[in-house]
Design a protein around this motif. Sequence first.
Motif, PDB file in Angstrom:
ATOM      1  N   CYS A  73       0.831  -1.139   0.181  1.00 21.08           N
ATOM      2  CA  CYS A  73       0.045   0.081   0.057  1.00 21.08           C
ATOM      3  C   CYS A  73       1.108   1.082   0.021  1.00 21.08           C
ATOM      4  O   CYS A  73       0.360   2.303  -0.498  1.00 21.08           O
ATOM      5  CB  CYS A  73      -0.875   0.055   1.324  1.00 21.08           C
TER       6      CYS A  73
ATOM      7  N   SER B 111     -12.396   4.807  -3.066  1.00 18.59           N
ATOM      8  CA  SER B 111     -13.406   4.381  -2.130  1.00 18.59           C
ATOM      9  C   SER B 111     -13.323   3.041  -1.776  1.00 18.59           C
ATOM     10  O   SER B 111     -12.743   2.257  -2.278  1.00 18.59           O
ATOM     11  CB  SER B 111     -14.942   4.599  -2.788  1.00 18.59           C
ATOM     12  N   THR B 112     -14.220   2.491  -0.641  1.00 13.48           N
ATOM     13  CA  THR B 112     -14.355   1.224  -0.072  1.00 13.48           C
ATOM     14  C   THR B 112     -14.589   0.344  -1.132  1.00 13.48           C
ATOM     15  O   THR B 112     -14.085  -0.558  -1.553  1.00 13.48           O
ATOM     16  CB  THR B 112     -15.219   1.175   1.036  1.00 13.48           C
TER      17      THR B 112
ATOM     18  N   LEU C  31      -3.703  -0.863   8.407  1.00 13.54           N
ATOM     19  CA  LEU C  31      -4.962  -1.088   7.518  1.00 13.54           C
ATOM     20  C   LEU C  31      -5.874  -2.306   8.124  1.00 13.54           C
ATOM     21  O   LEU C  31      -6.123  -3.260   7.578  1.00 13.54           O
ATOM     22  CB  LEU C  31      -4.295  -1.845   6.409  1.00 13.54           C
TER      23      LEU C  31
ATOM     24  N   TRP D 175      -5.694   4.666  11.772  1.00 10.57           N
ATOM     25  CA  TRP D 175      -5.854   4.115  10.529  1.00 10.57           C
ATOM     26  C   TRP D 175      -4.595   4.907   9.695  1.00 10.57           C
ATOM     27  O   TRP D 175      -4.248   6.081   9.940  1.00 10.57           O
ATOM     28  CB  TRP D 175      -6.990   4.522   9.953  1.00 10.57           C
TER      29      TRP D 175
ATOM     30  N   LEU E  77      -4.437   3.985   3.360  1.00 12.97           N
ATOM     31  CA  LEU E  77      -5.974   3.605   3.014  1.00 12.97           C
ATOM     32  C   LEU E  77      -6.970   4.799   3.036  1.00 12.97           C
ATOM     33  O   LEU E  77      -7.708   4.923   2.033  1.00 12.97           O
ATOM     34  CB  LEU E  77      -6.257   2.817   4.219  1.00 12.97           C
ATOM     35  N   THR E  78      -6.907   5.830   3.937  1.00 14.20           N
ATOM     36  CA  THR E  78      -7.939   6.696   3.843  1.00 14.20           C
ATOM     37  C   THR E  78      -7.550   8.204   3.166  1.00 14.20           C
ATOM     38  O   THR E  78      -8.460   8.941   3.218  1.00 14.20           O
ATOM     39  CB  THR E  78      -8.495   6.899   5.201  1.00 14.20           C
TER      40      THR E  78
ATOM     41  N   SER F 229      -8.047   8.640  10.279  1.00 12.98           N
ATOM     42  CA  SER F 229      -9.546   8.569   9.978  1.00 12.98           C
ATOM     43  C   SER F 229      -9.742   7.384   9.384  1.00 12.98           C
ATOM     44  O   SER F 229      -9.035   6.559   8.585  1.00 12.98           O
ATOM     45  CB  SER F 229      -9.546   9.501   8.579  1.00 12.98           C
TER      46      SER F 229
ATOM     47  N   PRO G 104     -12.042   4.249   7.572  1.00 11.14           N
ATOM     48  CA  PRO G 104     -12.486   4.415   6.101  1.00 11.14           C
ATOM     49  C   PRO G 104     -14.165   4.433   6.246  1.00 11.14           C
ATOM     50  O   PRO G 104     -14.800   4.084   7.013  1.00 11.14           O
ATOM     51  CB  PRO G 104     -12.093   2.747   5.561  1.00 11.14           C
TER      52      PRO G 104
ATOM     53  N   TYR H 284     -17.352   1.926   6.439  1.00  9.30           N
ATOM     54  CA  TYR H 284     -16.191   1.290   7.155  1.00  9.30           C
ATOM     55  C   TYR H 284     -15.987  -0.130   6.690  1.00  9.30           C
ATOM     56  O   TYR H 284     -16.956  -0.706   6.140  1.00  9.30           O
ATOM     57  CB  TYR H 284     -17.079   1.320   8.574  1.00  9.30           C
ATOM     58  N   TRP H 285     -14.770  -0.318   6.531  1.00 12.47           N
ATOM     59  CA  TRP H 285     -14.477  -1.915   6.605  1.00 12.47           C
ATOM     60  C   TRP H 285     -12.954  -1.984   7.100  1.00 12.47           C
ATOM     61  O   TRP H 285     -12.275  -1.165   7.626  1.00 12.47           O
ATOM     62  CB  TRP H 285     -14.667  -2.378   5.090  1.00 12.47           C
TER      63      TRP H 285
END
Length: 495
Positions: free
Chosen positions: A38, A47-48, A81, A89, A93-94, A99, A101, A104-105
């Motif tokens: 990542c 986005s998720t 992650l 976080w 990732l975000t 923050s 995600p 959320y996941w």
Amino acid sequence: MKSIKKQTVIILLLLLACCVDNALAQGKREFRGAWIQCVNGQFLGMSTQTMQQTLTYQLDELQKDGVNAIIFQVRPECDALYKSDIEPWSRFLTGNQGSAPAPYWDPLAWMVEQCHKRGMELHAWINPYRAKTKTTKSLASNHVAIRHPEWVFSYDGQFIMNPGIPECRDYICRVVEDIVRRYDVDGLHIDDYFYPYPVAGQTIDDSRQFRTYGNGMKDIGDWRRYNVNLFIKQLHETISAVKPWVKFGVSPFGIYRNKKNSPIGSETNGLQNYDDLYADVLMWVNNGWIDYLVPQLYWEIGHKSADYETLIKWWNQHTSKRPLYIGEDIERTTKKADLKNPNQNQMPAKFKLHKDMSNVQGTVLWYAKAAVDNIGNYGMVLRNVYWKYPALQPQMPFIDDKAPKKVRAMKVIDTEDGKVLFWTAPKGKGWKDEAAKYVVYRFAKGEKVNTDDPSKIIAVTTNTFYNIKENGNAVYVVTALDRMSNESKGKKKKI
């Protein structure tokens, strides 16, 4: 354009022709990993839903390529992650550290589920010491470098947790314990970042810690290696205490030492684990502090300072006490011509070296997206030649060498969607005896049943059923695998 396409086809055909013997000789056990990172920002701004779609596509393609293990980066800079009560976080990732995600996941939980569904292992990959990358401009209020600035030193725009401070080792092990305890990971993986890669004009600020924790050592280099050794041993013990079946793997830089610096060094002339990163990899292997090793041999055959052939032979010779997998750079492999046959790239020559090395038991691809994008036809050749048939994980008898019992009560049931083969898990007590997944083999009518033949594997699954898609009379054989891929005897069913 037509001539370029024609040349590509000719090269591919030559590649397939020269590789077919290797495919026929493929063994049944091999670690076939791929790194999904990542820190390169490939998921930033997604986005998720888009990230899940991207990862789903990558996993599907990698499964077709024959990959059986994913090494997924979950902690690039003392962040997460995954849902953590210890660290924030990840901004990778975000977009903003700290923050969560939205929607959320939990990427790690999701990846474990997705990999296991495909019969793949999931190894959680952390960067143990790096607390801030060069490109990160701000840190969350609960980040360890904010809460404990005395634990880190600055180096070339990065923050590094100081390996010489015992509290740092304890902290990293607490993070790993949390991951291993809460997630059904198959492995815990760290890469080549120990003490920072040396940069001209930069100095590691640890002289005060050397005076405090030096244990009477006179050489600061010896002390730094001692610190990393303590950490590797402690991390291995931490993982084993929580879940003994979780494999601890390390992927060091590709050169241990150069021969000019040590009689046991390789005939190379480059940066060294031992001298420059303070990583005594051979000590970890010889003392059993790691469960598998993946040296990053990203150079080409014929490289003047770090020849690939020289290095794979060196690692093969010196690391026989633990499974050895080779870290492969896909782009460099496909861009460099074979020294003996300039009409093709170096993929066939490298895979031949893998086959010729008695201790090499697998490969890890740098990086997953390069295989998915089929750079230099690498992915296509994997799925059609080298990794055409499935492979089980290499065994690790130093952890567990006892196979589970046979599956029970195998039967076929006709459903609206066709025939389904069902079985019952074998009886077993404890992780060493319980079945974790199953292998389904298919043998045509009159064909000899030989479960050593990987071409007969049609599924590796966590389910206790298999939807029969094949036509014709056949004998199906199902075996059980435990957490360490020890395989039971087979149970047959004629269909």
